[in-house]
Scaffold this motif. Structure first.
Motif, PDB file in Angstrom:
ATOM      1  N   THR A 409       0.849  -1.056   0.095  1.00  0.00           N
ATOM      2  CA  THR A 409      -0.210  -0.002  -0.096  1.00  0.00           C
ATOM      3  C   THR A 409       0.774   1.355   0.043  1.00  0.00           C
ATOM      4  OG1 THR A 409      -1.909  -1.007   1.181  1.00  0.00           O
ATOM      5  CG2 THR A 409      -1.814   1.265   1.170  1.00  0.00           C
ATOM      6  N   VAL A 410       0.395   2.202  -0.879  1.00  0.00           N
ATOM      7  CA  VAL A 410       1.154   3.339  -0.894  1.00  0.00           C
ATOM      8  C   VAL A 410       0.200   4.634  -1.138  1.00  0.00           C
ATOM      9  CG1 VAL A 410       2.637   4.786  -2.589  1.00  0.00           C
ATOM     10  CG2 VAL A 410       3.249   2.580  -2.199  1.00  0.00           C
ATOM     11  N   ALA A 411       0.570   5.638  -0.313  1.00  0.00           N
ATOM     12  CA  ALA A 411      -0.391   7.049  -0.338  1.00  0.00           C
ATOM     13  C   ALA A 411       0.470   7.912  -1.165  1.00  0.00           C
ATOM     14  CB  ALA A 411      -0.483   7.299   1.091  1.00  0.00           C
ATOM     15  N   SER A 412      -0.336   8.828  -2.002  1.00  0.00           N
ATOM     16  CA  SER A 412       0.396   9.819  -2.549  1.00  0.00           C
ATOM     17  C   SER A 412      -0.199  11.227  -2.078  1.00  0.00           C
ATOM     18  CB  SER A 412       0.147   9.678  -4.276  1.00  0.00           C
ATOM     19  OG  SER A 412      -1.340   9.936  -4.412  1.00  0.00           O
ATOM     20  N   CYS A 413       0.733  12.194  -2.378  1.00  0.00           N
ATOM     21  CA  CYS A 413       0.275  13.485  -2.034  1.00  0.00           C
ATOM     22  C   CYS A 413       0.700  14.491  -3.299  1.00  0.00           C
ATOM     23  CB  CYS A 413       0.897  14.162  -0.531  1.00  0.00           C
ATOM     24  SG  CYS A 413       1.015  16.029  -0.431  1.00  0.00           S
ATOM     25  N   VAL A 414      -0.121  15.093  -4.084  1.00  0.00           N
ATOM     26  CA  VAL A 414       0.260  15.828  -5.001  1.00  0.00           C
ATOM     27  C   VAL A 414      -0.345  17.486  -4.844  1.00  0.00           C
ATOM     28  CG1 VAL A 414      -0.107  13.966  -6.505  1.00  0.00           C
ATOM     29  CG2 VAL A 414      -1.608  15.669  -6.235  1.00  0.00           C
ATOM     30  N   VAL A 415       0.622  18.154  -5.081  1.00  0.00           N
ATOM     31  CA  VAL A 415       0.110  19.696  -4.844  1.00  0.00           C
ATOM     32  C   VAL A 415       0.353  20.535  -6.124  1.00  0.00           C
ATOM     33  CG1 VAL A 415       1.152  21.659  -3.459  1.00  0.00           C
ATOM     34  CG2 VAL A 415       1.922  19.036  -2.762  1.00  0.00           C
ATOM     35  N   PHE A 416      -0.933  21.350  -6.014  1.00  0.00           N
ATOM     36  CA  PHE A 416      -1.204  22.250  -7.129  1.00  0.00           C
ATOM     37  C   PHE A 416      -1.303  23.886  -6.861  1.00  0.00           C
ATOM     38  CE2 PHE A 416      -1.905  18.914  -9.633  1.00  0.00           C
ATOM     39  CZ  PHE A 416      -2.369  18.994 -11.053  1.00  0.00           C
ATOM     40  N   GLY A 417      -0.542  24.688  -7.607  1.00  0.00           N
ATOM     41  CA  GLY A 417      -0.820  26.002  -7.378  1.00  0.00           C
ATOM     42  C   GLY A 417      -1.058  26.712  -8.592  1.00  0.00           C
ATOM     43  N   PRO A 418      -1.390  28.077  -8.566  1.00  0.00           N
ATOM     44  CA  PRO A 418      -1.896  28.693  -9.607  1.00  0.00           C
ATOM     45  C   PRO A 418      -1.074  28.717 -10.974  1.00  0.00           C
ATOM     46  CG  PRO A 418      -1.959  30.271  -7.689  1.00  0.00           C
ATOM     47  CD  PRO A 418      -1.255  29.007  -7.352  1.00  0.00           C
ATOM     48  N   GLU A 419       0.005  28.201 -10.845  1.00  0.00           N
ATOM     49  CA  GLU A 419       0.827  27.877 -12.080  1.00  0.00           C
ATOM     50  C   GLU A 419       0.987  26.535 -12.551  1.00  0.00           C
ATOM     51  OE1 GLU A 419       3.483  27.565  -8.139  1.00  0.00           O
ATOM     52  OE2 GLU A 419       1.755  28.542  -8.992  1.00  0.00           O
ATOM     53  N   GLY A 420       0.034  25.625 -11.669  1.00  0.00           N
ATOM     54  CA  GLY A 420      -0.040  24.429 -12.145  1.00  0.00           C
ATOM     55  C   GLY A 420       0.797  23.407 -11.056  1.00  0.00           C
ATOM     56  N   PRO A 421       0.894  22.072 -11.534  1.00  0.00           N
ATOM     57  CA  PRO A 421       1.573  21.077 -10.503  1.00  0.00           C
ATOM     58  C   PRO A 421       2.828  21.689  -9.921  1.00  0.00           C
ATOM     59  CG  PRO A 421       0.700  19.950 -12.584  1.00  0.00           C
ATOM     60  CD  PRO A 421       0.652  21.395 -12.732  1.00  0.00           C
ATOM     61  N   LEU A 422       2.872  21.256  -8.816  1.00  0.00           N
ATOM     62  CA  LEU A 422       4.343  21.699  -7.983  1.00  0.00           C
ATOM     63  C   LEU A 422       4.936  20.187  -7.832  1.00  0.00           C
ATOM     64  CD1 LEU A 422       2.924  24.485  -5.637  1.00  0.00           C
ATOM     65  CD2 LEU A 422       4.109  24.889  -7.872  1.00  0.00           C
ATOM     66  N   LYS A 423       5.472  19.841  -8.715  1.00  0.00           N
ATOM     67  CA  LYS A 423       5.952  18.370  -8.661  1.00  0.00           C
ATOM     68  C   LYS A 423       7.040  18.435  -7.604  1.00  0.00           C
ATOM     69  CE  LYS A 423       4.447  16.872 -13.143  1.00  0.00           C
ATOM     70  NZ  LYS A 423       4.497  16.073 -14.114  1.00  0.00           N
ATOM     71  N   SER A 424       7.797  19.141  -7.417  1.00  0.00           N
ATOM     72  CA  SER A 424       8.995  19.169  -6.238  1.00  0.00           C
ATOM     73  C   SER A 424       8.535  18.896  -4.921  1.00  0.00           C
ATOM     74  CB  SER A 424       9.731  20.475  -6.100  1.00  0.00           C
ATOM     75  OG  SER A 424       8.949  21.643  -5.961  1.00  0.00           O
ATOM     76  N   ASP A 425       6.988  19.229  -4.743  1.00  0.00           N
ATOM     77  CA  ASP A 425       6.429  19.138  -3.460  1.00  0.00           C
ATOM     78  C   ASP A 425       5.658  17.540  -3.498  1.00  0.00           C
ATOM     79  OD1 ASP A 425       7.399  21.391  -2.735  1.00  0.00           O
ATOM     80  OD2 ASP A 425       5.523  22.637  -2.842  1.00  0.00           O
ATOM     81  N   TYR A 426       5.643  16.992  -4.389  1.00  0.00           N
ATOM     82  CA  TYR A 426       4.957  15.663  -4.556  1.00  0.00           C
ATOM     83  C   TYR A 426       5.678  14.732  -3.348  1.00  0.00           C
ATOM     84  CZ  TYR A 426       2.256  16.485  -8.825  1.00  0.00           C
ATOM     85  OH  TYR A 426       1.545  17.095  -9.697  1.00  0.00           O
ATOM     86  N   ARG A 427       4.947  13.865  -2.574  1.00  0.00           N
ATOM     87  CA  ARG A 427       5.506  12.905  -1.878  1.00  0.00           C
ATOM     88  C   ARG A 427       4.677  11.809  -1.958  1.00  0.00           C
ATOM     89  NH1 ARG A 427       8.253  16.280  -1.790  1.00  0.00           N
ATOM     90  NH2 ARG A 427       9.399  17.691   0.077  1.00  0.00           N
ATOM     91  N   ARG A 428       5.344  10.601  -1.659  1.00  0.00           N
ATOM     92  CA  ARG A 428       4.589   9.214  -1.369  1.00  0.00           C
ATOM     93  C   ARG A 428       5.103   8.876  -0.178  1.00  0.00           C
ATOM     94  NH1 ARG A 428       6.872   7.692  -6.829  1.00  0.00           N
ATOM     95  NH2 ARG A 428       5.547   7.975  -8.440  1.00  0.00           N
ATOM     96  N   TYR A 429       4.217   7.925   0.511  1.00  0.00           N
ATOM     97  CA  TYR A 429       4.362   7.321   1.951  1.00  0.00           C
ATOM     98  C   TYR A 429       3.952   5.691   1.832  1.00  0.00           C
ATOM     99  CZ  TYR A 429       3.646  12.249   3.137  1.00  0.00           C
ATOM    100  OH  TYR A 429       3.783  13.563   3.347  1.00  0.00           O
ATOM    101  N   ASN A 430       5.010   5.065   2.191  1.00  0.00           N
ATOM    102  CA  ASN A 430       4.485   3.505   2.266  1.00  0.00           C
ATOM    103  C   ASN A 430       4.029   3.420   3.626  1.00  0.00           C
ATOM    104  OD1 ASN A 430       6.179   3.012   0.140  1.00  0.00           O
ATOM    105  ND2 ASN A 430       8.241   2.916   1.065  1.00  0.00           N
ATOM    106  N   ILE A 431       2.820   2.698   3.446  1.00  0.00           N
ATOM    107  CA  ILE A 431       1.813   2.526   4.547  1.00  0.00           C
ATOM    108  C   ILE A 431       2.204   1.376   5.157  1.00  0.00           C
ATOM    109  CG2 ILE A 431      -0.559   2.288   5.105  1.00  0.00           C
ATOM    110  CD1 ILE A 431       0.394   5.143   4.068  1.00  0.00           C
ATOM    111  N   GLN A 432       2.489   1.208   6.636  1.00  0.00           N
ATOM    112  CA  GLN A 432       2.830   0.151   7.250  1.00  0.00           C
ATOM    113  C   GLN A 432       1.935  -0.268   8.183  1.00  0.00           C
ATOM    114  OE1 GLN A 432       5.366  -1.497   6.219  1.00  0.00           O
ATOM    115  NE2 GLN A 432       6.407   0.002   5.074  1.00  0.00           N
ATOM    116  N   ASP A 433       1.728  -1.601   8.965  1.00  0.00           N
ATOM    117  CA  ASP A 433       1.410  -1.941  10.055  1.00  0.00           C
ATOM    118  C   ASP A 433      -0.163  -1.691  10.049  1.00  0.00           C
ATOM    119  OD1 ASP A 433       3.838  -2.757  11.020  1.00  0.00           O
ATOM    120  OD2 ASP A 433       4.014  -0.663  11.811  1.00  0.00           O
ATOM    121  N   ILE A 434      -0.828  -1.864   8.842  1.00  0.00           N
ATOM    122  CA  ILE A 434      -2.392  -1.767   8.807  1.00  0.00           C
ATOM    123  C   ILE A 434      -3.082  -3.124   8.478  1.00  0.00           C
ATOM    124  CG2 ILE A 434      -2.310   0.807   8.658  1.00  0.00           C
ATOM    125  CD1 ILE A 434      -3.266   0.283   5.712  1.00  0.00           C
TER     126      ILE A 434
END
Length: 609
Positions: A409-434
């Motif tokens: 299981t992986v969770a994603s976080c994507v970020v948008f601003g008025p200039e479009g996708p802010l890919k440097s701020d994207y993050r992924r999280y490996n989900i554990q212990d659920i």
């Protein structure tokens, strides 16, 4: 130059990295330049670097009003299309060939004991064989470079060849067998010449089959150096094998493909006359978001061919989607223009490649248009109005969960601003212990990890938090924010709705019981769909990467329909996994026992990361 200045930064963010042709226009829509590239993004980015441009290139860039791209299967097809467009349009910044008589040929001095290969223009007076014509000298040099590296047939002038006393540099770098000093027998050299002729005659498949058999024989006889040499020759041929799909012997066809995404539609039209692609153009009709590609085509085709402009009507129109009205449209065209036309959908061979190219370009052009910075700014303003916010939001974060039956299981976080996708701020999280498949627990874990750090001063707090899911995910997000005492954050839940169609989403604003309904044509809804789809894509990519590492198996082993026998045949056909990875889906489909559908699956699996 008049109008809005060309926004190179926004354009380069959206342009594809695939091979293709680009066309540069000025502010008045006049074509300035046509070029081709193996990687459109890299090539076009080179025009907008801060320094190092020649005066001619700098003058061209200063006049650019907009750029159109056409994606092709490979660089060879891009080259052929580029030459067709240059010949028809004669752009002012291109180097133009005067006529077909000046087209170059590959020349083989076949009557010599050690024949040479070279580039030839003009009258064919010398004895030997001529292969061509080619669209440009660059195309010939690519072929000659391949042959020199693969079969090592000499390309030096006869005067140079006859006066050598020792091997030249080409021998040292393994691009010639030094026939000038007798380092290769006439029989072996004649075999290399024969293979070169097979390639130049377009018999690449027969050539690679012959080389494959020779490689297997050498391996069985323990001649491993010879087998390795043949393997390298096969790899070179596979890498640059010309698929010859841009030109055929005949056919007047228009290829019309429609693409629909949240936020708009695009219709891409490719004109083919006498089997040669003359050009293409994008159209962006204003349509309701719930229309299908077939419905878009049914509305577009009558206006395109029966409108004010007297357009040339071909005998066949290839479309990428069918509609019940196509028969009526064909009758109307026959009555109005006095010329019958056939609509085709299920096509094969070259026509199928034209159809696929039109679809790809329609999708890419639409994605580029939707990613335009001005459009995104308008959507942010619409979102502010739809949510009743005092100020326009400047940072949106969206979270999504991806897994396969609870695995990796992986969770994603994507970020948008008025200039479009802010890919440097994207993050992924490996989900554990659920518990496996518990999306609510996964959402709780990722939001807790993310906002605990934000509350401690790490990172930037978003103006709006979007959660992909229904009331359950929305409730979980509220609990996390309440637990962390975060109260000044707008929370928006995005559920697919009953029909699960784009434009029919159910939105929840700050509370699972507070539903928000936006019309399908709303720019605010288009922005929400855009960021939701991006979060979904980013999560799936991360999940596949994690799952692949967890399983620790061969790349080919996880592909349905590719068993041990097919894996062996594929690796033998391409000479190894590296060459298979470099091959396109169309080239994979040429392998024995591999259908087009299976080839697409193999290509997707090899490039999923």
């Amino acid at each position: 130059m008049t109008g809005t200045p060309f926004d190179a930064s926004a354009f380069l963010k959206a342009v594809t990295a695939k091979p293709g042709v680009y066309r540069m226009f000025d502010a008045e829509g006049q074509l300035l330049y046509v070029g081709k590239a193996n990687n459109l993004k890299k090539r076009l980015a080179s025009y907008f670097r801060k320094s190092g441009l020649s005066p001619k290139t700098a003058a061209l860039v200063a006049r650019i009003g907009h750029i159109d791209t056409t994606i092709t299967a490979n660089e060879t097809e891009a080259l052929l299309l580029e030459q067709s467009l240059i010949k028809v349009s004669r752009p002012p910044y291109n180097i133009l060939l005067r006529d077909d008589k000046s087209y170059p040929y590959v020349y083989l001095s076949s009557e010599d004991a050690y024949p040479r290969l070279g580039l030839h223009r003009g009258p064919k007076k010398a004895r030997g064989r001529y292969f061509g014509p080619y669209p440009s000298a660059g195309a010939i040099r690519e072929s000659l470079g391949l042959l020199q590296k693969t079969f090592k047939v000499r390309q030096c002038e006869d005067s140079y060849f006859r006066n050598r006393l020792r091997p030249c540099l080409q021998y040292q770098i393994k691009r010639c067998k030094a026939p000038c000093v007798g380092f290769v027998s006439e029989e072996e050299y004649a075999e290399d010449v024969r293979h070169s002729v097979m390639f130049l005659e377009g018999r690449s498949s027969a050539l690679t089959d012959e080389l494959t058999r020779a490689m297997e024989t050498a391996a069985q006889q323990l001649q491993f150096e010879r087998a390795a040499e043949l393997r390298d020759q096969i790899g070179q041929l596979r890498r640059v094998q010309d698929q010859q799909s841009m030109d055929t012997e005949h056919g007047n066809v228009d290829v019309v493909a429609a693409a629909v995404m949240p936020g708009g539609a695009c219709v891409h039209v490719i004109m083919v006359r006498q089997g040669r692609v003359l050009g293409s153009r994008n159209h962006f009709p204003r349509v309701p978001i719930e229309l299908t590609p077939g419905e878009v085509l049914a509305a577009f085709l009558p206006q395109y061919y029966l409108g004010g402009a007297e357009r040339e009507l071909p005998g066949e129109i290839i479309v990428n989607a069918v509609h019940d009205d196509l028969a009526v449209i064909a009758d109307a065209l026959a009555q109005a223009r006095g010329f019958s036309v056939t609509f085709s959908h299920k096509v094969r061979g070259t026509r199928a490649r034209w159809q696929g190219m039109a679809v790809t370009n329609a999708e890419q052009a639409l994605a580029s248009m939707l990613a335009n910075r001005q459009n995104i700014q308008t959507r942010f303003e619409a979102l502010q109005e739809a949510l009743g916010l005092d100020e326009m939001p400047t940072r949106l974060e969206c979270y999504d969960i991806s897994h396969t039956s609870g695995e990796s299981t992986v969770a994603s976080c994507v970020v948008f601003g008025p200039e479009g996708p802010l890919k440097s701020d994207y993050r992924r999280y490996n989900i554990q212990d659920i518990a496996a498949g518990d999306d609510y627990a996964a959402m709780h874990q990722v939001l807790m990890r993310r906002f605990t750090r934000l509350r401690e001063g790490e990172g930037k707090m978003p103006d709006i938090l979007l959660v992909d899911g229904g009331k359950g995910q929305m409730k979980m997000a509220r609990e996390v924010l309440q637990e962390l005492a975060i109260h000044d954050l707008t929370l928006l839940g995005v559920a697919k709705g009953v029909t699960r169609k784009a434009g029919m989403e159910t939105l929840y604003l700050n509370d699972p019981h507070n539903e928000l309904v936006l019309p399908g044509h709303s720019p605010a809804l288009h922005l929400i769909q855009h960021i939701r789809d991006e979060a979904h894509r980013f999560a799936i990519t991360g999940h596949r990467q994690r799952r692949g590492k967890t399983r620790n198996t061969s790349t080919l082993e996880g592909i349905p329909g590719v068993g041990p026998k097919r894996r062996r045949e594929l690796l033998k056909y391409f000479g190894g996994l590296q060459e298979l990875t470099r091959a396109s889906a169309a080239e994979i489909a040429k392998a024995p026992g591999i259908s087009k559908k299976l080839a697409e699956q193999i290509y997707t699996a090899l490039h999923s990361d």
